[in-house]
Design a protein around this motif. Structure first.
Motif, PDB file in Angstrom:
ATOM      1  N   LYS A 239      23.596   1.227 -12.971  1.00  0.00           N
ATOM      2  CA  LYS A 239      22.488   0.196 -13.357  1.00  0.00           C
ATOM      3  C   LYS A 239      21.448   0.819 -14.009  1.00  0.00           C
ATOM      4  CE  LYS A 239      19.636  -3.447 -11.507  1.00  0.00           C
ATOM      5  NZ  LYS A 239      19.331  -4.394 -10.345  1.00  0.00           N
ATOM      6  N   GLY A 240      20.908   0.488 -15.094  1.00  0.00           N
ATOM      7  CA  GLY A 240      19.790   0.900 -15.990  1.00  0.00           C
ATOM      8  C   GLY A 240      19.101   0.164 -16.629  1.00  0.00           C
ATOM      9  N   ILE A 241      18.243   0.415 -17.348  1.00  0.00           N
ATOM     10  CA  ILE A 241      17.080  -0.624 -18.118  1.00  0.00           C
ATOM     11  C   ILE A 241      17.226   0.336 -19.747  1.00  0.00           C
ATOM     12  CG2 ILE A 241      14.911   0.824 -17.685  1.00  0.00           C
ATOM     13  CD1 ILE A 241      13.857  -1.988 -17.838  1.00  0.00           C
ATOM     14  N   LEU A 242      17.418  -0.762 -20.664  1.00  0.00           N
ATOM     15  CA  LEU A 242      17.327  -0.329 -21.759  1.00  0.00           C
ATOM     16  C   LEU A 242      16.426  -1.219 -22.607  1.00  0.00           C
ATOM     17  CD1 LEU A 242      21.361  -0.540 -22.360  1.00  0.00           C
ATOM     18  CD2 LEU A 242      19.663   1.652 -22.328  1.00  0.00           C
ATOM     19  N   THR A 243      15.780  -0.652 -23.829  1.00  0.00           N
ATOM     20  CA  THR A 243      14.709  -1.030 -24.260  1.00  0.00           C
ATOM     21  C   THR A 243      14.958  -1.075 -25.985  1.00  0.00           C
ATOM     22  OG1 THR A 243      13.043  -0.502 -22.892  1.00  0.00           O
ATOM     23  CG2 THR A 243      12.161  -1.050 -24.892  1.00  0.00           C
ATOM     24  N   TYR A 254      15.765  -4.978 -21.019  1.00  0.00           N
ATOM     25  CA  TYR A 254      17.236  -5.280 -20.639  1.00  0.00           C
ATOM     26  C   TYR A 254      17.820  -4.539 -19.612  1.00  0.00           C
ATOM     27  CZ  TYR A 254      22.252  -6.078 -21.508  1.00  0.00           C
ATOM     28  OH  TYR A 254      23.807  -6.567 -21.092  1.00  0.00           O
ATOM     29  N   VAL A 255      17.742  -5.104 -18.472  1.00  0.00           N
ATOM     30  CA  VAL A 255      18.290  -4.492 -17.119  1.00  0.00           C
ATOM     31  C   VAL A 255      19.944  -4.911 -17.049  1.00  0.00           C
ATOM     32  CG1 VAL A 255      18.361  -4.076 -14.756  1.00  0.00           C
ATOM     33  CG2 VAL A 255      16.320  -4.240 -15.936  1.00  0.00           C
ATOM     34  N   ALA A 256      20.836  -3.952 -17.141  1.00  0.00           N
ATOM     35  CA  ALA A 256      22.089  -4.166 -17.223  1.00  0.00           C
ATOM     36  C   ALA A 256      22.879  -3.162 -16.178  1.00  0.00           C
ATOM     37  CB  ALA A 256      22.865  -3.892 -18.580  1.00  0.00           C
ATOM     38  N   GLU A 257      24.049  -3.473 -15.975  1.00  0.00           N
ATOM     39  CA  GLU A 257      24.961  -2.752 -15.121  1.00  0.00           C
ATOM     40  C   GLU A 257      25.898  -2.319 -16.060  1.00  0.00           C
ATOM     41  OE1 GLU A 257      27.274  -3.046 -10.828  1.00  0.00           O
ATOM     42  OE2 GLU A 257      28.394  -4.242 -12.375  1.00  0.00           O
ATOM     43  N   ASP A 286      10.796 -10.226 -22.901  1.00  0.00           N
ATOM     44  CA  ASP A 286      10.825 -10.406 -24.528  1.00  0.00           C
ATOM     45  C   ASP A 286       9.911 -10.595 -25.187  1.00  0.00           C
ATOM     46  OD1 ASP A 286      12.172 -10.750 -26.689  1.00  0.00           O
ATOM     47  OD2 ASP A 286      12.867 -12.772 -26.327  1.00  0.00           O
ATOM     48  N   GLU A 287       9.313  -9.619 -26.021  1.00  0.00           N
ATOM     49  CA  GLU A 287       8.257  -9.887 -26.891  1.00  0.00           C
ATOM     50  C   GLU A 287       8.863  -9.452 -28.249  1.00  0.00           C
ATOM     51  OE1 GLU A 287       5.432 -10.942 -26.092  1.00  0.00           O
ATOM     52  OE2 GLU A 287       5.715 -10.759 -23.788  1.00  0.00           O
ATOM     53  N   LEU A 288      10.035  -9.610 -28.639  1.00  0.00           N
ATOM     54  CA  LEU A 288      10.745  -9.275 -29.758  1.00  0.00           C
ATOM     55  C   LEU A 288      11.559 -10.476 -30.546  1.00  0.00           C
ATOM     56  CD1 LEU A 288      11.220  -6.939 -31.930  1.00  0.00           C
ATOM     57  CD2 LEU A 288      13.327  -6.450 -30.368  1.00  0.00           C
ATOM     58  N   TYR A 289      12.009 -11.232 -29.615  1.00  0.00           N
ATOM     59  CA  TYR A 289      12.855 -12.333 -30.246  1.00  0.00           C
ATOM     60  C   TYR A 289      12.238 -13.639 -30.052  1.00  0.00           C
ATOM     61  CZ  TYR A 289      16.679  -8.794 -30.709  1.00  0.00           C
ATOM     62  OH  TYR A 289      17.426  -7.795 -31.274  1.00  0.00           O
ATOM     63  N   GLN A 290      12.254 -14.609 -30.820  1.00  0.00           N
ATOM     64  CA  GLN A 290      12.002 -16.081 -30.884  1.00  0.00           C
ATOM     65  C   GLN A 290      12.993 -17.106 -30.355  1.00  0.00           C
ATOM     66  OE1 GLN A 290       8.790 -16.730 -30.765  1.00  0.00           O
ATOM     67  NE2 GLN A 290       8.258 -14.559 -31.359  1.00  0.00           N
ATOM     68  N   ASP A 305      22.349  -6.368 -31.681  1.00  0.00           N
ATOM     69  CA  ASP A 305      21.550  -5.300 -32.058  1.00  0.00           C
ATOM     70  C   ASP A 305      21.423  -4.023 -30.962  1.00  0.00           C
ATOM     71  OD1 ASP A 305      20.705  -6.594 -34.322  1.00  0.00           O
ATOM     72  OD2 ASP A 305      18.688  -7.506 -33.325  1.00  0.00           O
ATOM     73  N   MET A 306      21.491  -4.804 -29.555  1.00  0.00           N
ATOM     74  CA  MET A 306      21.675  -3.656 -28.470  1.00  0.00           C
ATOM     75  C   MET A 306      23.012  -2.754 -28.639  1.00  0.00           C
ATOM     76  SD  MET A 306      20.163  -2.331 -26.207  1.00  0.00           S
ATOM     77  CE  MET A 306      18.552  -3.135 -25.457  1.00  0.00           C
TER      78      MET A 306
END
Length: 373
Positions: A239-243, A254-257, A286-290, A305-306
């Motif tokens: 598990k980790g976090i991606l930005t 985004y926190v994902a396994e 989320d401060e990127l997508y609407q 995108d990710m």
């Protein structure tokens, strides 16, 4: 039939208990007050000239006194072998050594590059040593870490143990990095030892990367950026976090396994590895997508995108692994030997560095944070 089996089992159990309690030499009991119970230990080397050296093993414990709390005590043994350090330490303390509850072994980087085989062997063969203690590589001297005061902890060894244990949250670290893992990986074909790498920073002790071994010697030390990517590709179900970030105001966390599958094929002497990486998790900020909470097409755009960003991260890392590290950091050799047989005599670091490695990344969002129903 079942009743007879239960009766036979009960008879066997009773006989075993009788043999244990009455049939052998009685166990000599030692009072806990007569033991020095160590929480952690370190290992380093002292060089005396170009060819002569000795091992240095500091061990740390908490000494409790009535009404005064815990006092940290560090006892250091020095000797020409790992075993002799215990002999030297025992000559300087009043109580019997006990490592059965030790939580960590801090391996100084200089000693890790020299080789940890003797340390692993002597400790794993000793039934009085906890084989589930963490092996951690540190920059500098281990005594410097044990001498630090950590708020909320009587001993910094306990803090380091907790830090490694909880590193699984956000950087794709696995559970493990223990003495028993080193024993199983050190001489296994296509496998290698990895250990968290720590430093003393301005903010205190911190994990700043990972040390990768070749056999019993450190081959490479990766920074946190490469560590994170390596962990994703090397480990399964971590598990980790991606930005995704454009600037200081536009970003997404985004926190994902991650789940990883590897396919291996061989044509002649050439190996091809296909790594399928599947990420599934939650948008935490989320401060990127609407309109992500109401528009499925927005979620799909983020996933695409990710996926592209992670794929580019992995491709860049693989290129660096082949050309700079030149070590099979992902244990792909282990996958190849499982399919095509062991004891081939090949150098898997060299084979993997010259293999085709392909990456397929899929990203899925199952939650967009609190408020989605």
């Amino acid at each position: 039939m079942k009743k007879n089996m239960n009766m036979l089992f009960n008879i066997f159990l009773c006989c075993t208990l009788v043999i244990v309690f009455f049939g052998g030499e009685k166990m000599k009991l030692i009072s806990v007050e007569d033991l020095d119970i160590y929480i952690g230990a370190g290992v380093g080397i002292n060089k005396n000239g170009k060819s002569d050296m000795e091992f240095r093993i500091p061990a740390t414990l908490n000494k409790y006194t009535e009404g005064e709390g815990a006092e940290r005590v560090i006892n250091t043994g020095v000797g020409s072998t790992i075993g002799k350090t215990r002999e030297n330490r025992q000559n300087k303390i009043g109580k019997q050594l006990f490592f059965g509850l030790a939580k960590i072994y801090l391996i100084e980087e200089e000693y890790a590059r020299y080789g940890i085989r003797s340390l692993v062997d002597v400790n794993f063969k000793n039934p009085g040593v906890n084989n589930r203690l963490y092996l951690v590589v540190c920059k500098g001297k281990s005594e410097d870490y044990f001498n630090l005061d950590i708020p909320g902890y009587d001993n910094s060894a306990e803090f380091i143990s907790d830090m490694i244990k909880n590193s699984v949250q956000y950087n794709f670290f696995k559970e493990g990095y223990m003495l028993q893992d080193a024993v199983l990986s050190m001489d296994a074909e296509g496998k290698n030892i990895v250990s968290p790498y720590i430093e003393i920073t301005e903010d205190g002790i911190a994990v700043t990367g990972i040390a990768v071994f070749k056999k019993d010697k450190v081959a490479s030390i990766l920074d946190m950026k490469d560590t994170k990517t390596m962990n994703m590709l090397r480990e399964n179900k971590v598990k980790g976090i991606l930005t995704l970030q454009k600037n200081s105001k536009e970003y997404l966390n985004y926190v994902a396994e991650s789940k990883r599958k590897i396919k291996c094929t061989k044509t002649g002497d050439k190996y091809t590895f296909i790594i399928d990486l599947d990420l599934k998790g939650e948008i935490v900020n989320d401060e990127l997508y609407q309109g992500m909470t109401v528009k499925t097409e927005t979620i799909k755009k983020f996933e695409d995108d990710m996926s592209k960003q992670v794929e580019n991260m992995c491709i860049g890392f693989l290129d660096k692994m082949k050309k700079q590290y030149k070590v099979d950091l992902l244990q792909l050799g282990w996958v190849a030997t499982a399919k095509y047989g062991r004891d081939t005599g090949v150098d898997w670091d060299e084979v993997v560095s010259n293999s085709d490695i392909k990456i397929n990344v899929k990203v899925h969002v199952d939650k967009v944070g609190r408020g989605q129903y």
